[in-house]
Scaffold this active site. Sequence first.
Site, short mmCIF file in Angstrom:
data_model
loop_
_atom_site.label_atom_id
_atom_site.label_comp_id
_atom_site.label_asym_id
_atom_site.label_seq_id
_atom_site.Cartn_x
_atom_site.Cartn_y
_atom_site.Cartn_z
N CYS A 43 46.51 38.73 29.88
CA CYS A 43 45.35 38.16 30.57
C CYS A 43 45.47 36.64 30.69
CB CYS A 43 44.06 38.54 29.85
SG CYS A 43 42.62 37.76 30.57
N CYS A 48 44.97 37.88 34.37
CA CYS A 48 43.65 37.52 34.91
C CYS A 48 43.46 36.02 35.17
CB CYS A 48 42.55 37.92 33.91
SG CYS A 48 42.88 39.43 33.01
N LYS A 51 46.01 34.31 37.67
CA LYS A 51 45.75 34.97 38.95
C LYS A 51 44.47 34.43 39.59
CE LYS A 51 43.00 38.02 39.02
NZ LYS A 51 43.11 39.40 38.60
N TYR A 177 44.99 47.15 42.34
CA TYR A 177 44.39 45.85 42.04
C TYR A 177 45.34 44.69 42.33
CZ TYR A 177 40.79 47.70 38.71
OH TYR A 177 39.73 48.31 38.11
N ILE A 178 46.53 44.77 41.71
CA ILE A 178 47.42 43.60 41.73
C ILE A 178 47.95 43.36 43.14
CG2 ILE A 178 49.57 42.65 40.78
CD1 ILE A 178 48.96 44.06 38.16
N GLU A 181 45.23 41.77 45.33
CA GLU A 181 44.93 40.41 44.89
C GLU A 181 46.03 39.44 45.31
OE1 GLU A 181 42.09 41.34 41.03
OE2 GLU A 181 44.19 40.94 40.66
N HIS A 435 15.93 35.47 47.35
CA HIS A 435 16.13 35.32 48.78
C HIS A 435 16.47 33.88 49.13
CE1 HIS A 435 15.70 36.50 52.93
NE2 HIS A 435 14.98 35.42 53.14
N GLU A 440 20.25 40.52 46.76
CA GLU A 440 18.92 41.13 46.93
C GLU A 440 19.00 42.49 47.63
OE1 GLU A 440 16.11 39.09 49.58
OE2 GLU A 440 17.79 38.13 50.58
#
Length: 455
Positions: A43, A48, A51, A177-178, A181, A435, A440
Site C-alpha cells: 500500500c 495505494c 498510485k 482495479y489496477i 486506474e 445541496h 444528495e
Amino acid sequence: MAEYDYDLFVIGAGSGGVRASRMAAAHGARVGICEESRVGGTCVIRGCIPKKLLVYASHFAHDFEDAAEYGWSVGRTDHAWTKLIANKDREIDRLNGIYIHLLNNAGVELLEGRGVLEDAHTVRVGDRTVTAETILIGVGGWPTLPDIPGIEHAITSNEALHLEELPRRMVVVGGGYIAVEFAGIFNGLGVDVIELYRGEQILRGFDDDVRAALAQEIRKTGIDLRVECDIAEIVKKGHHLELVLKDDTVIETDAVLYATGRAPNTKGLGLDTVGVEMNAKGAVVVDEYSRSSVPNIYAVGDVTDRVNLTPVAIKEGAAFADTVFGNTPTKPDHSGIPSAVFSQPSVATVGYTEAEARAEYGEVDIYKSSFKPLKHTLTGRDERTMMKMIVEPKSDRVIGCHMVGADAAEIIQGVAIAMKVGATKAQFDSTVGIHPSAAEEFVTMREKFVEPDGD
Ligand code: NDP
C-alpha cells in the site's frame, strides 16, 4: 514452557503486519518483525499511496481543460514526469520513515531481510535465526503475468511507478482495479492508452450498471478500451513493441503494462515444510480468527486472499492481536466492506450488486440516477455521474449503493456507515440532502427503476 526469543514474530511489514505487531506490543508482547523490501508494504511503497498521488497528477489535465469555460486562461501546460516521480518518491520515503518510527516507538524489533520458516517456531532472516511462540504471516501479494512469449518485455504496476520517462503510447492489459486506474493515470498524463480486456466488460464482479457506466466514461476520456482482446505474443522491435493479439491483429506500442491480477507471496517461505495449508492459489488457509492449519501460525492480509484491501488487512491484524495477546477473541468483520476504484471518473461501491441481491433475496427494489454533474454544465465536458441503490423490500433496508463519478469514494464512505447500522430506504429519504451536491442523490431517489419492456 520453551523459551522463545519473541512472543510474536511477524513476517512482512505491510499494513496488516505492522498493525498487528504494534498492537501485540501494546498488549505487552515481545515482538519482532522482518521485511525483505521496505517497511510499509504494498500500500505505502508500491500501491495505494503512490498510485493515488499519480491519479491526482493525472487529473490536472482534465481540470486545466475544464477551467476555460469558467473564465480561466490556463495557457500552455507541460508535465515533468521525472519531477512527479521524484516528489512521489520523497513522500514514500517520508511515510516509510514514519512506519519505521511507529515500530520503534512500539518497541517492535525490526529485522531487515526475507523471513523463511524453518519450523513452526523458527524463522531464518538472512544469517540470523529467531524463535517465537506465535508467528504471523503478512507477506502480501505480488503481480502475476501470464506465460506468453515476450512477457519479459511487459511491466507491472511496480515498474509503472518508476518509469524513467513517460512513453508516448502504452497498452494496459486487464480489466480490474489496477488496469483501469493505471489506464486513467497515463491517459491523463498525455500517453496514448489502449486498454485490452479479455472478457466482455471490465470490472468483473462489480454491479453491471457500474461496469457499463465506467466503460462508457473512460472511453469518453480518450482511453481506447477494447474488449474480448488478448495478447498472444509480445515482440520487441528496436525501441518499440509489437503486440500480436490472438486474432492476429498487431498493435505497435512503446510499453505494455500487465495488470492481470496478484498472487499471494508464499513461494519459498517454508510454509509447506512446516505444514501450513495453502489453497490452489498459494494463499494461506485461515479460520475466522486468521489462524492457519498450524496452531501457532496465523496470517493476515492479501496472503490469505480474503478481501485484498489495505483497511481489511489492518482490521485483520488488529483482530489477531486482540485475540492472541489482548485476551479478547475477535473475528475480523468482513461484512459491508466499501471499496473504490480510482479510475477517472472514480467508482465506489458498498454492499450487494444487483445480481447478487437478486440471487440472495429474489425481488429487490432498484433506484438509479444518471446525471450531468453541475460542474460540467459550464465546462461542456461530456461526463455523467451514475448512482444506484438496491433495497430489500421486506425490511426496506438499503443493501447496496454504487457510484461512478467524481468523489465517489468520499461519498460512499459515509453511505457505508449508514448501511453498516442497517439504515432503511425510509431513513435515507428522511435525511436532508446537502445541496447542491452529487451525494444528495442518495437521499432523494424516489422512483423505483422499472425495467423497460423488452420487444
Ligand atoms: P483483478 O483480479 O482485480 O483484475 C485482473 C484483471 O486481469 C481481470 O480483468 C482479469 O480478467 C484479467 N486477467 C487475469 N489473467 C489474465 C490473463 N492471463 N490474460 C489477460 N487478462 C487477464 O487484479 P488487479 O491486478 O487489478 O488487482 C489486484 C487486487 O488488488 C484486487 O483484487 C484488489 O482487491 C486490489 N486492489 C485494490 C485497489 C483499490 O481498492 N482501489 C487498487 C488496486 C488493487 P477476468 O475478469 O476475465 O478474470
